[in-house]
Design an enzyme around this catalytic site. Structure first.
Site, PDB file in Angstrom:
ATOM      1  N   GLU A 263       0.829  -1.199   0.000  1.00  0.00           N
ATOM      2  CA  GLU A 263       0.000   0.000   0.000  1.00  0.00           C
ATOM      3  C   GLU A 263       0.869   1.257   0.000  1.00  0.00           C
ATOM      4  O   GLU A 263       1.861   1.336   0.724  1.00  0.00           O
ATOM      5  CB  GLU A 263      -0.889   0.003   1.245  1.00  0.00           C
ATOM      6  CG  GLU A 263      -1.762   1.245   1.400  1.00  0.00           C
ATOM      7  CD  GLU A 263      -2.487   1.296   2.737  1.00  0.00           C
ATOM      8  OE1 GLU A 263      -3.412   2.117   2.859  1.00  0.00           O
ATOM      9  OE2 GLU A 263      -2.122   0.533   3.645  1.00  0.00           O
ATOM     10  N   LYS A 321      -9.946   2.068  -2.719  1.00  0.00           N
ATOM     11  CA  LYS A 321     -10.347   1.598  -1.391  1.00  0.00           C
ATOM     12  C   LYS A 321     -11.755   2.077  -1.050  1.00  0.00           C
ATOM     13  O   LYS A 321     -12.075   3.255  -1.179  1.00  0.00           O
ATOM     14  CB  LYS A 321      -9.334   2.097  -0.350  1.00  0.00           C
ATOM     15  CG  LYS A 321      -9.534   1.507   1.040  1.00  0.00           C
ATOM     16  CD  LYS A 321      -8.425   1.951   1.983  1.00  0.00           C
ATOM     17  CE  LYS A 321      -8.576   1.316   3.355  1.00  0.00           C
ATOM     18  NZ  LYS A 321      -7.509   1.747   4.290  1.00  0.00           N
ATOM     19  N   CYS A 373      -5.340  -2.762   3.089  1.00  0.00           N
ATOM     20  CA  CYS A 373      -5.099  -2.640   4.526  1.00  0.00           C
ATOM     21  C   CYS A 373      -6.316  -3.031   5.354  1.00  0.00           C
ATOM     22  O   CYS A 373      -6.790  -4.155   5.326  1.00  0.00           O
ATOM     23  CB  CYS A 373      -4.622  -1.225   4.838  1.00  0.00           C
ATOM     24  SG  CYS A 373      -3.817  -1.067   6.463  1.00  0.00           S
TER      25      CYS A 373
END
Length: 499
Positions: A263, A321, A373
């Site tokens: 990330e 995301k 994440c």
């Protein structure tokens, strides 16, 4: 009575303090049902208010010892004043503890809270229902759910059936059986022990089953771990060394069809390093590979940023995301708070969330269910990917947690996601723990933390639907509601009229 209540508070606190030992990196999975058994016994025959405070004591101890790393994230790396960081950490601990306190209060107020009906029926069912609520209410924070403690036990076999919350139920049923065994006479004790043995034997049998079918296509993979410390990553003088580091590690990935960076691997916006990334793509193509990496980019609508994963190519493909971290990536605060955050040199600008049901990304001939994440904490939000997706790709930056237990716990959560849908997970994390997880939730290979390195391996994509892909959390939620509704009717119309 007052002395016994004080004793219950102390015992609950001590049991909660030991609970995080059941999770990674300690992995003493058998501690979890023992700790819950102690709490269940301490709840017995208490008033709703006292049950609430015993649960709150257990929750404060377990969450403080289990997520104290939040302080490291917001103080050491977020540069927040120590006092403010401590207050925010304790506030989060108390909010999470309130869910356990609520569990005890509901059980004591609406149902009998003593005997086998409570220990095996009510307490586990209410707990799972409230734990499920904690997983999505106000954005949700399902960290340290009971089921995550069992990734190395036979109970992991229940993951493809009902996910982490079904395993939580099995853990709490085990706790209830333990209380019964400890309090019953010898004949009843044998019956209860047999039921407990059957429960775990079912888990063992389920863990031996295969819920997916390998595609037969071998995919060579390189997971790149740059290990750039968070406090150095965004410094201007670190920019060129970071680019050189990832170029070198990509060269070390020669021969792999998929090269995965973590990330926000490059400390820059996508549009400012497009030339560099085109060079990376060209070199990877010469080596026969495709590079996918996490990076921030300008929102197509303008005015803000997105946290994305991009698959490099002539026509780059993006995943954005969806589930953002409250107070890390999105700030639900009034404007005066944003001004204060800006003055304190803290993040204050919202990142824009991606669309909720993005399709799997095609990467190196496979369809990948992508998470970034913190998103892998929300298993039910990923089910729309399946059965189309043949593997899971997670990129993360656990450098925010330093050398704490958080990265180990995060890897354990990723293991549960693999077991739920019977797919390999490829996980690239900046400072670790990068690794490969098989469809049964087992770690195939991983890299040491805080070391720049490349993990070269080979996996296969998988097809098929597990029951959890079909049912999601509905199976568990409906089942516990049925148990509680039945117990409520029994309590209201059978037990109480007789008493």
């Amino acid at each position: 009575m007052r002395l016994r209540y004080k004793y219950n508070l102390l015992v609950s606190f001590l049991a909660g303090s030991f609970l995080p030992l059941a999770y990674s990196p300690f992995d003493f999975f058998w501690i979890a049902p023992l700790c819950y058994a102690v709490l269940f016994y301490s709840w017995s025959s208490l008033s709703p208010s006292r049950t609430f405070w015993c649960g709150f004591s257990f929750g404060c101890a377990s969450f403080f010892s289990g997520i104290h790393w939040v302080y490291v994230s917001i103080h050491d790396f977020g540069q927040l004043h120590p006092f403010a960081a401590a207050v925010l950490t304790l506030a989060l601990v108390m909010i999470l503890a309130s869910y356990i306190a609520l569990t005890g209060w509901i059980a004591a107020y609406w149902f009998p809270n003593d005997g086998p009906c409570a220990w095996i029926g009510v307490f586990p069912a209410v707990w799972v229902l409230v734990e499920w609520l904690r997983g999505w209410f106000l954005s949700g924070f399902g960290w340290l759910s009971a089921g995550y403690s069992q990734t190395d036990s036979w109970l992991i076999g229940f993951a493809p059936i009902g996910g982490v919350y079904l395993i939580s139920w099995m853990v709490l049923l085990t706790a209830g059986f333990i209380v019964c065994v400890a309090t019953y006479a010898s004949r009843k004790r044998m019956v209860v022990a047999s039921c407990l043995g059957i429960l775990w034997a079912i888990g063992l049998l389920l863990s031996k089953l295969s819920w997916g079918d390998p595609t037969g296509r071998l995919l060579t993979v390189s997971l790149v771990q740059g290990a750039v410390p968070q406090d150095l990553k965004w410094r201007p003088e670190q920019f060129e060394p970071s680019l050189e580091l990832y170029q070198r590690l990509t060269e070390d990935s020669a021969g792999s069809r998929l090269i995965l960076w973590p990330e926000a691997a490059i400390p820059a916006l996508y549009n400012t390093v497009e030339g560099f990334l085109e060079g990376v793509h060209d070199r990877a193509s010469e080596l026969g590979g495709t590079v996918a990496l996490g990076i921030l980019r300008d929102s197509p609508e303008g005015g803000s940023l997105q946290n994305s994963l991009v698959v490099l190519g002539e026509d780059p493909r993006f995943y954005n995301k969806r589930h953002l971290v409250p107070y890390g990536e999105v700030f639900p605060v009034p404007s005066f708070m944003r001004r204060w955050l800006r003055l304190m040199n803290l993040p204050y600008t919202d990142i824009v969330a991606g669309e909720p049901n993005q399709l799997p990304l095609e990467i190196a001939g496979e369809k990948a269910a992508v998470t970034i994440c913190y998103e892998d904490l929300f298993g039910a939000e990923q089910l729309h990917y399946f059965p189309d997706a043949s593997l899971i790709v997670n990129v993360s930056n656990d450098a925010w947690f330093g050398n704490t237990i958080a990265p180990h716990q995060h890897l354990q959560i990723a293991r549960m996601r693999s077991a739920e849908v019977s797919r390999y997970t490829l996980r690239a994390a900046n400072t670790g723990i990068s690794g490969v997880i098989d469809p049964r939730g087992r770690i195939v290979a991983n890299l040491p933390q805080f070391e720049p390195n490349v993990l070269n391996t080979a996996i296969q994509g998988y097809t098929g639907k597990t029951p959890y892909v079909l049912w999601g959390n509905y199976l568990v939620v409906i089942s516990v509601l049925m148990v509680l509704f039945t117990q409520f009717l029994v309590t209201k119309f059978i037990i109480r009229p007789e008493t």
